[in-house]
Design an enzyme around this catalytic site. Structure first.
Site, PDB file in Angstrom:
ATOM      1  N   CYS A  33      69.440  14.255  10.043  1.00 23.50           N
ATOM      2  CA  CYS A  33      69.977  15.202   9.061  1.00 23.50           C
ATOM      3  C   CYS A  33      71.181  15.894   9.690  1.00 23.50           C
ATOM      4  O   CYS A  33      71.049  16.558  10.721  1.00 23.50           O
ATOM      5  CB  CYS A  33      68.891  16.212   8.685  1.00 23.50           C
ATOM      6  SG  CYS A  33      69.446  17.495   7.539  1.00 23.50           S
ATOM      7  N   CYS A  40      76.995  28.344   5.121  1.00 30.81           N
ATOM      8  CA  CYS A  40      77.127  27.846   3.751  1.00 30.81           C
ATOM      9  C   CYS A  40      77.509  29.001   2.842  1.00 30.81           C
ATOM     10  O   CYS A  40      77.018  30.127   3.001  1.00 30.81           O
ATOM     11  CB  CYS A  40      75.816  27.219   3.283  1.00 30.81           C
ATOM     12  SG  CYS A  40      75.920  26.451   1.635  1.00 30.81           S
ATOM     13  N   CYS A  91      67.143  29.457   0.637  1.00 35.27           N
ATOM     14  CA  CYS A  91      67.694  28.735   1.788  1.00 35.27           C
ATOM     15  C   CYS A  91      68.223  29.707   2.836  1.00 35.27           C
ATOM     16  O   CYS A  91      69.111  30.522   2.559  1.00 35.27           O
ATOM     17  CB  CYS A  91      68.806  27.799   1.328  1.00 35.27           C
ATOM     18  SG  CYS A  91      69.543  26.829   2.675  1.00 35.27           S
ATOM     19  N   CYS A 122      72.001  30.037  -1.904  1.00 35.00           N
ATOM     20  CA  CYS A 122      70.774  29.753  -2.646  1.00 35.00           C
ATOM     21  C   CYS A 122      69.664  30.675  -2.131  1.00 35.00           C
ATOM     22  O   CYS A 122      69.517  30.869  -0.927  1.00 35.00           O
ATOM     23  CB  CYS A 122      70.372  28.293  -2.469  1.00 35.00           C
ATOM     24  SG  CYS A 122      71.569  27.124  -3.170  1.00 35.00           S
TER      25      CYS A 122
END
Length: 337
Positions: free
Chosen positions: A100, A107, A114, A111
């Site tokens: 991954c 980011c 997250c 969200c």
């Protein structure tokens, strides 16, 4: 590491103005074997000099690794400017690994479920910084690395060009040697880039993080819904499925939030006529704000999904590495030292 890590053989040949065979030999040395540029075999010194003149020095430094009980391994890397990102080595069937990869440090999408989103965005990664993560993990692995998922830190489609350059480098037979069909690029729903991706006909698997089929629920979980609402997103998914085949939809299950009968019914209405593969995965939230469904809630949701999406594959993803924050949604080591 060198800037040329972010180019496949054809791109290197074009940029350096060299023969494709020479580009393949150089790519095979630097990416395929993880060796120095000058170790490329049967390449004239003048060609190596030309390529070396185009490279930009830079190093991805491995800061630490942490092993979870279930065999997941989380890597923390430092970029040349001090920004930090994480990658995860995922064991599969005791025979091979998937990796991954992160496409951004931090980011911007925020969200709610997250941890990475709470970091904010530091910057997008260059293609070579993405590829270098894979090379570090591969050098550390005792089993072959046969797959890649762009599901680490960041939104891949907000770093579109670098992610695609990295993906093609990783599937280059002279480079990363990973089957393109085993490379997945995930997006939270950046509609214009999904449409561009579809139009350009890329061969990697598209995954879309859906997480709710009721607009107000998705807005509460994913602020991106404000800019790219569900109806637009689903049309982009429909277009991609029509041209490229089944689309994988990721669905983070949160107890009491998006796992009810009404949520399954809404998914059925939203996705009617679109070939999809639904991947439900339990939420990972170290803060305790969100909880995964228990077995009874999952079983009821699974049955409701079966009724709402007859004939569509529904495959629950294993959520591994939680004890060492290596699981989906938990990559939140400090993005800057």
């Amino acid at each position: 590491m060198l800037h040329l890590l972010g180019q496949d053989s054809r791109a290197l040949a074009t940029r350096a103005g060299i023969a494709l065979d020479d580009a393949r030999r150089i790519t095979g040395a630097v990416i395929g074997r993880g060796a120095p540029l000058r170790s490329a075999r049967n390449v004239r010194r003048a060609v190596l000099d030309r390529v070396e003149a185009l490279t930009t020095p830079g190093e991805l430094r491995r800061v630490t690794t942490v092993d979870a009980r279930d065999g997941f391994r989380r890597y923390l890397f430092e970029l040349p400017d001090g920004a930090r990102v994480e990658a995860v080595r995922i064991p599969l069937y005791d025979t091979h690994h998937t990796v991954c990869l992160s496409s951004q440090a931090g980011c911007a999408l925020a969200c709610a479920f997250c941890a990475t989103g709470a970091l904010g965005l530091v910057r997008s990664l260059r293609a070579w910084e993405i590829v270098a993560q894979l090379l570090h993990v591969r050098a550390d692995a005792v089993r072959p690395v046969t797959g890649v998922v762009f599901m680490g830190q960041g939104e891949p489609f907000l770093n579109y060009d670098a992610v695609l350059d990295a993906a093609y480098t990783l599937c280059d037979p002279a480079g990363g040697r990973i089957d393109a069909r085993r490379i997945s690029i995930s997006t939270a729903g950046v509609v214009p880039m999904i449409r561009r991706y579809t139009a350009e006909g890329h061969k990697f698997r598209l995954c879309v993080s859906l997480n709710a089929a009721i607009p107000w629920k998705r807005r509460a979980l994913m602020p991106i819904e404000l800019g790219f609402p569900l109806d637009e997103l689903v049309e982009a998914i429909r277009e991609h499925a029509a041209r490229r085949g089944r689309v994988t939809l990721e669905y983070v299950m949160i107890s009491g939030v998006n796992t009810g009968e009404e949520d399954a019914a809404a998914l059925g209405q939203l996705l009617a006529g679109i070939p999809v593969r639904l991947n439900p995965i339990a939420v990972n939230d170290a803060s305790g704000r969100y909880r995964p469904p228990d077995e009874a809630e999952w079983n009821a949701f699974r049955d409701a999904l079966g009724r709402a999406l007859p004939g569509q594959p529904i495959v629950r993803r294993y959520s591994g590495g939680q004890d060492e924050h290596a699981a989906c949604g938990m990559l939140a080591s400090r993005s800057r030292s």
